[in-house]
Design a protein around this motif. Structure first.
Motif, PDB file in Angstrom:
ATOM      1  N   ALA A 174      -3.159  -5.340  -4.078  1.00 35.35           N
ATOM      2  CA  ALA A 174      -1.792  -5.771  -4.387  1.00 35.35           C
ATOM      3  C   ALA A 174      -1.077  -4.854  -5.360  1.00 35.35           C
ATOM      4  O   ALA A 174       0.129  -4.997  -5.574  1.00 35.35           O
ATOM      5  CB  ALA A 174      -1.817  -7.200  -4.962  1.00 35.35           C
ATOM      6  N   ARG A 175      -1.773  -3.880  -5.943  1.00 34.05           N
ATOM      7  CA  ARG A 175      -1.204  -3.148  -7.079  1.00 34.05           C
ATOM      8  C   ARG A 175       0.047  -2.349  -6.725  1.00 34.05           C
ATOM      9  O   ARG A 175       0.943  -2.210  -7.550  1.00 34.05           O
ATOM     10  CB  ARG A 175      -2.244  -2.210  -7.696  1.00 34.05           C
ATOM     11  CG  ARG A 175      -2.752  -1.132  -6.758  1.00 34.05           C
ATOM     12  CD  ARG A 175      -3.755  -0.248  -7.443  1.00 34.05           C
ATOM     13  NE  ARG A 175      -4.277   0.755  -6.499  1.00 34.05           N
ATOM     14  CZ  ARG A 175      -5.042   1.758  -6.855  1.00 34.05           C
ATOM     15  NH1 ARG A 175      -5.366   1.916  -8.120  1.00 34.05           N
ATOM     16  NH2 ARG A 175      -5.481   2.613  -5.957  1.00 34.05           N
ATOM     17  N   GLY A 176       0.140  -1.830  -5.505  1.00 29.27           N
ATOM     18  CA  GLY A 176       1.287  -1.011  -5.167  1.00 29.27           C
ATOM     19  C   GLY A 176       2.480  -1.790  -4.656  1.00 29.27           C
ATOM     20  O   GLY A 176       3.603  -1.298  -4.680  1.00 29.27           O
ATOM     21  N   ARG A 177       2.268  -3.012  -4.192  1.00 35.25           N
ATOM     22  CA  ARG A 177       3.351  -3.765  -3.556  1.00 35.25           C
ATOM     23  C   ARG A 177       3.685  -5.068  -4.249  1.00 35.25           C
ATOM     24  O   ARG A 177       4.734  -5.656  -3.981  1.00 35.25           O
ATOM     25  CB  ARG A 177       2.986  -4.056  -2.096  1.00 35.25           C
ATOM     26  CG  ARG A 177       1.643  -4.736  -1.917  1.00 35.25           C
ATOM     27  CD  ARG A 177       1.271  -4.885  -0.441  1.00 35.25           C
ATOM     28  NE  ARG A 177      -0.084  -5.409  -0.272  1.00 35.25           N
ATOM     29  CZ  ARG A 177      -0.394  -6.680  -0.357  1.00 35.25           C
ATOM     30  NH1 ARG A 177       0.543  -7.571  -0.617  1.00 35.25           N
ATOM     31  NH2 ARG A 177      -1.643  -7.082  -0.179  1.00 35.25           N
ATOM     32  N   ASN A 178       2.794  -5.560  -5.121  1.00 34.10           N
ATOM     33  CA  ASN A 178       3.036  -6.847  -5.762  1.00 34.10           C
ATOM     34  C   ASN A 178       2.361  -6.852  -7.133  1.00 34.10           C
ATOM     35  O   ASN A 178       1.241  -7.312  -7.283  1.00 34.10           O
ATOM     36  CB  ASN A 178       2.498  -7.983  -4.885  1.00 34.10           C
ATOM     37  CG  ASN A 178       3.008  -9.348  -5.317  1.00 34.10           C
ATOM     38  OD1 ASN A 178       3.158  -9.603  -6.504  1.00 34.10           O
ATOM     39  ND2 ASN A 178       3.271 -10.216  -4.355  1.00 34.10           N
ATOM     40  N   SER A 179       3.051  -6.328  -8.111  1.00 35.29           N
ATOM     41  CA  SER A 179       2.450  -6.175  -9.435  1.00 35.29           C
ATOM     42  C   SER A 179       2.146  -7.517 -10.081  1.00 35.29           C
ATOM     43  O   SER A 179       1.205  -7.640 -10.865  1.00 35.29           O
ATOM     44  CB  SER A 179       3.367  -5.355 -10.340  1.00 35.29           C
ATOM     45  OG  SER A 179       4.614  -6.009 -10.520  1.00 35.29           O
ATOM     46  N   GLY A 180       2.953  -8.545  -9.761  1.00 35.18           N
ATOM     47  CA  GLY A 180       2.696  -9.867 -10.335  1.00 35.18           C
ATOM     48  C   GLY A 180       1.364 -10.426  -9.884  1.00 35.18           C
ATOM     49  O   GLY A 180       0.592 -10.960 -10.688  1.00 35.18           O
ATOM     50  N   THR A 181       1.079 -10.327  -8.587  1.00 41.68           N
ATOM     51  CA  THR A 181      -0.217 -10.773  -8.080  1.00 41.68           C
ATOM     52  C   THR A 181      -1.329  -9.892  -8.619  1.00 41.68           C
ATOM     53  O   THR A 181      -2.394 -10.385  -9.009  1.00 41.68           O
ATOM     54  CB  THR A 181      -0.220 -10.736  -6.539  1.00 41.68           C
ATOM     55  OG1 THR A 181       0.757 -11.656  -6.052  1.00 41.68           O
ATOM     56  CG2 THR A 181      -1.587 -11.121  -5.981  1.00 41.68           C
TER      57      THR A 181
END
Length: 275
Positions: A174-181
């Protein structure tokens, strides 16, 4: 871990009553630094007094020396926790480039931690088992009780060995597309390993060894500052918690069902090659 404490994506942002508050934005920036420090405090509160007692027992000849793999595991876990703190601090202070470079170290430490953990569990089990088998007859019954306790704890260790790398994997994806997750899953992954420290805090009331209920409750309490802030700030439960819950609950149900059953004790001994 490359965007561990980054800002939420636009799709994740929701209007809330605190959106114009400088205090709220400050908490957004520092809540994950606090959580990393909070996790470290939990681990130290458990392991420092427990380690001092066990070191004294080793020096007195009351227990065998610590195996080398235990020291390696301690160094790796300590490194991982410090990396978590360091990366959240870097993002809170707007040093994202250094944060990303430090993330490479986390990607090395985390797999090593999992591998060493799977070596540590049978190593410690066999140490306890051999002690029970070779003990004088008057001590054997007491030590057999310790063996059964270690076998029960093995259920918790299996959960850590599966959910810790699973949650880390979800966080990395998720690190590249959803920093919150990403950042929340990093902390939820770390929380899976916290019971090892929580169970050693001498002044906390526990249901252990009769029941693992306190393990689940204290794990929830450990993540509660982050969870409560998310609910207050966004008026909803972030999807990361639902993901974690979907995996955690089946494991919790299975652990409670198997805890201290004769079937599990026999199975554990077969797994360890002593059945």
């Amino acid at each position: 871990m490359a965007t561990l404490a980054g800002s939420q994506s636009v799709a994740e942002r929701r209007p809330d009553v605190l959106s114009g508050s400088p205090r709220a934005h400050a908490v957004d920036r520092w809540i994950f630094v606090f959580m990393a420090a909070w996790f470290i405090a939990i681990v130290l509160a458990g392991f420092i007094p427990d380690s001092l007692v066990k070191i004294g027992m080793v020096e007195a000849g009351a227990r065998p020396p610590f195996p080398p793999v235990l020291h390696i595991h301690a160094v790796l876990m300590g490194s991982f926790m410090l990396l978590l703190l360091g990366q959240t601090w870097l993002m809170a202070t707007d040093r994202s480039a250094l944060h990303m470079r430090l993330g490479v170290a986390s990607l090395i430490v985390a797999p090593l931690l999992v591998i060493v953990g799977f070596i540590l569990v049978p190593t410690m089990y066999h140490q306890v088992w051999q002690g029970a088998q070779n003990a004088p007859s008057e001590m054997r019954e007491k030590l057999q009780g310790i063996v059964r306790m270690v076998e029960n704890i093995m259920l918790l260790q299996i959960r850590v060995g599966i959910l810790f790398p699973l949650f880390l994997g979800i966080a990395i994806m998720a690190r590249g597309r959803n920093s919150g997750t990403h950042k929340r899953m990093m902390f939820l992954a770390t929380a899976m390993a916290l019971p090892a420290g929580i169970d050693r805090i001498p002044w906390l009331p526990h249901t252990m060894p009769a029941s693992p209920l306190s393990v689940d409750l204290y794990t929830l309490a450990a993540i509660s500052p982050m969870l409560i802030w998310d609910v207050v700030r966004n008026r909803s439960v972030h999807r990361a918690y639902w993901i974690a819950l979907a995996f955690y609950v089946p494991f919790a149900v299975a652990i409670h069902a198997l805890w201290d059953t004769q079937w599990w004790h026999q199975t554990a001994r077969q797994i360890m090659g002593v059945g």
